[in-house]
Write a protein that holds these residues in place. Structure first.
Motif, PDB file in Angstrom:
ATOM      1  N   GLU A   1       0.830  -1.203   0.000  1.00  6.47           N
ATOM      2  CA  GLU A   1       0.000   0.000   0.000  1.00  6.47           C
ATOM      3  C   GLU A   1       0.868   1.258   0.000  1.00  6.47           C
ATOM      4  OE1 GLU A   1      -4.096  -1.216   2.334  1.00  6.47           O
ATOM      5  OE2 GLU A   1      -2.305  -0.745   3.533  1.00  6.47           O
ATOM      6  N   PHE A   2       1.942   1.222   0.774  1.00  6.60           N
ATOM      7  CA  PHE A   2       2.853   2.354   0.845  1.00  6.60           C
ATOM      8  C   PHE A   2       3.528   2.597  -0.506  1.00  6.60           C
ATOM      9  CE2 PHE A   2       7.036   4.218   1.989  1.00  6.60           C
ATOM     10  CZ  PHE A   2       6.567   5.422   2.505  1.00  6.60           C
ATOM     11  N   GLU A   3       3.961   1.504  -1.160  1.00 15.12           N
ATOM     12  CA  GLU A   3       4.595   1.627  -2.472  1.00 15.12           C
ATOM     13  C   GLU A   3       3.608   2.164  -3.500  1.00 15.12           C
ATOM     14  OE1 GLU A   3       6.330  -2.158  -3.352  1.00 15.12           O
ATOM     15  OE2 GLU A   3       7.964  -1.877  -1.920  1.00 15.12           O
ATOM     16  N   ASP A   4       2.355   1.722  -3.445  1.00 15.56           N
ATOM     17  CA  ASP A   4       1.327   2.246  -4.347  1.00 15.56           C
ATOM     18  C   ASP A   4       1.117   3.740  -4.112  1.00 15.56           C
ATOM     19  OD1 ASP A   4       0.946  -0.237  -5.482  1.00 15.56           O
ATOM     20  OD2 ASP A   4      -0.853  -0.700  -4.291  1.00 15.56           O
ATOM     21  N   LEU A   5       1.076   4.132  -2.853  1.00 13.90           N
ATOM     22  CA  LEU A   5       0.906   5.537  -2.505  1.00 13.90           C
ATOM     23  C   LEU A   5       2.071   6.373  -3.031  1.00 13.90           C
ATOM     24  CD1 LEU A   5      -0.790   7.627  -0.898  1.00 13.90           C
ATOM     25  CD2 LEU A   5       0.667   7.100   1.062  1.00 13.90           C
ATOM     26  N   LEU A   6       3.288   5.877  -2.860  1.00 13.77           N
ATOM     27  CA  LEU A   6       4.466   6.583  -3.360  1.00 13.77           C
ATOM     28  C   LEU A   6       4.448   6.693  -4.882  1.00 13.77           C
ATOM     29  CD1 LEU A   6       7.469   5.303  -1.203  1.00 13.77           C
ATOM     30  CD2 LEU A   6       6.446   7.565  -1.220  1.00 13.77           C
ATOM     31  N   ALA A   7       4.064   5.614  -5.554  1.00 12.22           N
ATOM     32  CA  ALA A   7       4.014   5.622  -7.022  1.00 12.22           C
ATOM     33  C   ALA A   7       2.994   6.647  -7.521  1.00 12.22           C
ATOM     34  CB  ALA A   7       3.677   4.230  -7.548  1.00 12.22           C
ATOM     35  N   ARG A   8       1.830   6.686  -6.896  1.00  8.57           N
ATOM     36  CA  ARG A   8       0.813   7.660  -7.307  1.00  8.57           C
ATOM     37  C   ARG A   8       1.279   9.088  -7.041  1.00  8.57           C
ATOM     38  NH1 ARG A   8      -3.473   4.523  -4.603  1.00  8.57           N
ATOM     39  NH2 ARG A   8      -3.565   6.293  -3.184  1.00  8.57           N
ATOM     40  N   ALA A   9       1.920   9.287  -5.893  1.00  8.51           N
ATOM     41  CA  ALA A   9       2.424  10.626  -5.562  1.00  8.51           C
ATOM     42  C   ALA A   9       3.506  11.060  -6.558  1.00  8.51           C
ATOM     43  CB  ALA A   9       2.968  10.648  -4.144  1.00  8.51           C
ATOM     44  N   ALA A  10       4.390  10.147  -6.922  1.00  3.78           N
ATOM     45  CA  ALA A  10       5.445  10.467  -7.886  1.00  3.78           C
ATOM     46  C   ALA A  10       4.854  10.789  -9.247  1.00  3.78           C
ATOM     47  CB  ALA A  10       6.430   9.310  -7.986  1.00  3.78           C
ATOM     48  N   GLN A  11       3.874  10.010  -9.655  1.00  3.24           N
ATOM     49  CA  GLN A  11       3.238  10.236 -10.948  1.00  3.24           C
ATOM     50  C   GLN A  11       2.518  11.584 -10.971  1.00  3.24           C
ATOM     51  OE1 GLN A  11       0.318   7.289 -12.062  1.00  3.24           O
ATOM     52  NE2 GLN A  11       0.904   7.449 -14.210  1.00  3.24           N
ATOM     53  N   GLU A  12       1.819  11.903  -9.916  1.00  3.03           N
ATOM     54  CA  GLU A  12       1.116  13.188  -9.840  1.00  3.03           C
ATOM     55  C   GLU A  12       2.110  14.344  -9.800  1.00  3.03           C
ATOM     56  OE1 GLU A  12      -1.827  15.952  -9.878  1.00  3.03           O
ATOM     57  OE2 GLU A  12      -1.998  13.806 -10.286  1.00  3.03           O
ATOM     58  N   GLY A  13       3.207  14.159  -9.084  1.00  2.16           N
ATOM     59  CA  GLY A  13       4.231  15.199  -9.037  1.00  2.16           C
ATOM     60  C   GLY A  13       4.856  15.440 -10.403  1.00  2.16           C
ATOM     61  N   ALA A  14       5.134  14.356 -11.128  1.00  2.00           N
ATOM     62  CA  ALA A  14       5.694  14.489 -12.474  1.00  2.00           C
ATOM     63  C   ALA A  14       4.706  15.183 -13.402  1.00  2.00           C
ATOM     64  CB  ALA A  14       6.065  13.112 -13.017  1.00  2.00           C
ATOM     65  N   ARG A  15       3.442  14.822 -13.297  1.00  2.35           N
ATOM     66  CA  ARG A  15       2.406  15.439 -14.130  1.00  2.35           C
ATOM     67  C   ARG A  15       2.323  16.943 -13.850  1.00  2.35           C
ATOM     68  NH1 ARG A  15      -1.599  12.107 -13.034  1.00  2.35           N
ATOM     69  NH2 ARG A  15      -1.053  10.750 -14.742  1.00  2.35           N
ATOM     70  N   ARG A  16       2.344  17.317 -12.575  1.00  2.08           N
ATOM     71  CA  ARG A  16       2.289  18.739 -12.209  1.00  2.08           C
ATOM     72  C   ARG A  16       3.521  19.490 -12.706  1.00  2.08           C
ATOM     73  NH1 ARG A  16       0.003  18.850  -6.005  1.00  2.08           N
ATOM     74  NH2 ARG A  16      -2.023  17.946  -6.468  1.00  2.08           N
ATOM     75  N   ALA A  17       4.682  18.850 -12.612  1.00  3.03           N
ATOM     76  CA  ALA A  17       5.913  19.493 -13.086  1.00  3.03           C
ATOM     77  C   ALA A  17       5.838  19.758 -14.585  1.00  3.03           C
ATOM     78  CB  ALA A  17       7.126  18.630 -12.746  1.00  3.03           C
ATOM     79  N   LEU A  18       5.310  18.789 -15.343  1.00  3.87           N
ATOM     80  CA  LEU A  18       5.162  18.984 -16.788  1.00  3.87           C
ATOM     81  C   LEU A  18       4.170  20.093 -17.098  1.00  3.87           C
ATOM     82  CD1 LEU A  18       5.207  15.299 -18.061  1.00  3.87           C
ATOM     83  CD2 LEU A  18       6.949  17.049 -18.423  1.00  3.87           C
ATOM     84  N   VAL A  19       3.083  20.151 -16.337  1.00  3.08           N
ATOM     85  CA  VAL A  19       2.102  21.217 -16.527  1.00  3.08           C
ATOM     86  C   VAL A  19       2.735  22.565 -16.223  1.00  3.08           C
ATOM     87  CG1 VAL A  19      -0.049  22.206 -15.637  1.00  3.08           C
ATOM     88  CG2 VAL A  19       0.066  19.772 -16.155  1.00  3.08           C
ATOM     89  N   ASP A  20       3.479  22.651 -15.131  1.00  9.49           N
ATOM     90  CA  ASP A  20       4.140  23.908 -14.756  1.00  9.49           C
ATOM     91  C   ASP A  20       5.144  24.356 -15.817  1.00  9.49           C
ATOM     92  OD1 ASP A  20       2.674  23.984 -12.444  1.00  9.49           O
ATOM     93  OD2 ASP A  20       4.306  23.330 -11.132  1.00  9.49           O
ATOM     94  N   ALA A  21       5.801  23.393 -16.465  1.00  8.23           N
ATOM     95  CA  ALA A  21       6.785  23.712 -17.498  1.00  8.23           C
ATOM     96  C   ALA A  21       6.122  23.953 -18.852  1.00  8.23           C
ATOM     97  CB  ALA A  21       7.809  22.580 -17.611  1.00  8.23           C
ATOM     98  N   GLY A  22       4.812  23.740 -18.918  1.00  9.35           N
ATOM     99  CA  GLY A  22       4.091  23.933 -20.179  1.00  9.35           C
ATOM    100  C   GLY A  22       4.276  22.788 -21.142  1.00  9.35           C
ATOM    101  N   LEU A  23       4.629  21.622 -20.636  1.00  8.44           N
ATOM    102  CA  LEU A  23       4.872  20.461 -21.488  1.00  8.44           C
ATOM    103  C   LEU A  23       3.830  19.375 -21.269  1.00  8.44           C
ATOM    104  CD1 LEU A  23       8.735  20.253 -21.137  1.00  8.44           C
ATOM    105  CD2 LEU A  23       7.439  21.064 -23.099  1.00  8.44           C
ATOM    106  N   ASP A  24       2.574  19.781 -21.228  1.00  4.93           N
ATOM    107  CA  ASP A  24       1.507  18.802 -21.062  1.00  4.93           C
ATOM    108  C   ASP A  24       0.665  18.773 -22.333  1.00  4.93           C
ATOM    109  OD1 ASP A  24       0.638  21.398 -20.617  1.00  4.93           O
ATOM    110  OD2 ASP A  24      -1.116  20.733 -19.508  1.00  4.93           O
ATOM    111  N   GLY A  25      -0.174  17.814 -22.449  1.00  4.61           N
ATOM    112  CA  GLY A  25      -1.063  17.721 -23.602  1.00  4.61           C
ATOM    113  C   GLY A  25      -0.484  16.889 -24.730  1.00  4.61           C
TER     114      GLY A  25
END
Length: 95
Positions: free
Chosen positions: A16-40
């Motif tokens: 469960e902890f590993e799943d939580l970390l994986a989701r958090a990492a994925q969401e963080g990466a997604r937000r970073a791409l959005v902030d950099a304008g590299l989404d879509g």
């Protein structure tokens, strides 16, 4: 995935902890791409274009350095030839 609480201590299984970390990492990466304008849909194309631009800048730097070295070398050779010409008095009365 409901964690158990024991006196304000959160307990969960390792998976469960590993799943939580994986989701958090994925969401963080997604937000970073959005902030950099590299989404879509255009993100992959944008990244390829940025890489091509960086490669072009690197090529320009190498070419500029080579050009400067060639100019300095040509200037040195011309200076030596002018000195030799003056020494041999090829241009009339010289030093």
């Amino acid at each position: 995935m409901t964690p158990k609480r024991l006196d304000d201590i959160l307990q969960m299984s390792e998976s469960e902890f590993e799943d939580l970390l994986a989701r958090a990492a994925q969401e963080g990466a997604r937000r970073a791409l959005v902030d950099a304008g590299l989404d879509g849909r255009e993100a992959a194309l944008d990244i390829r274009d940025l890489r091509a631009l960086l490669e072009g800048i690197r090529l320009m730097r190498r070419t500029a350095a080579q050009t400067i070295i060639r100019m300095l070398t040509a200037g040195l050779i011309l200076t030596l030839l002018a000195g030799i010409a003056l020494k041999l008095k090829l241009f009339g009365e010289g030093g």
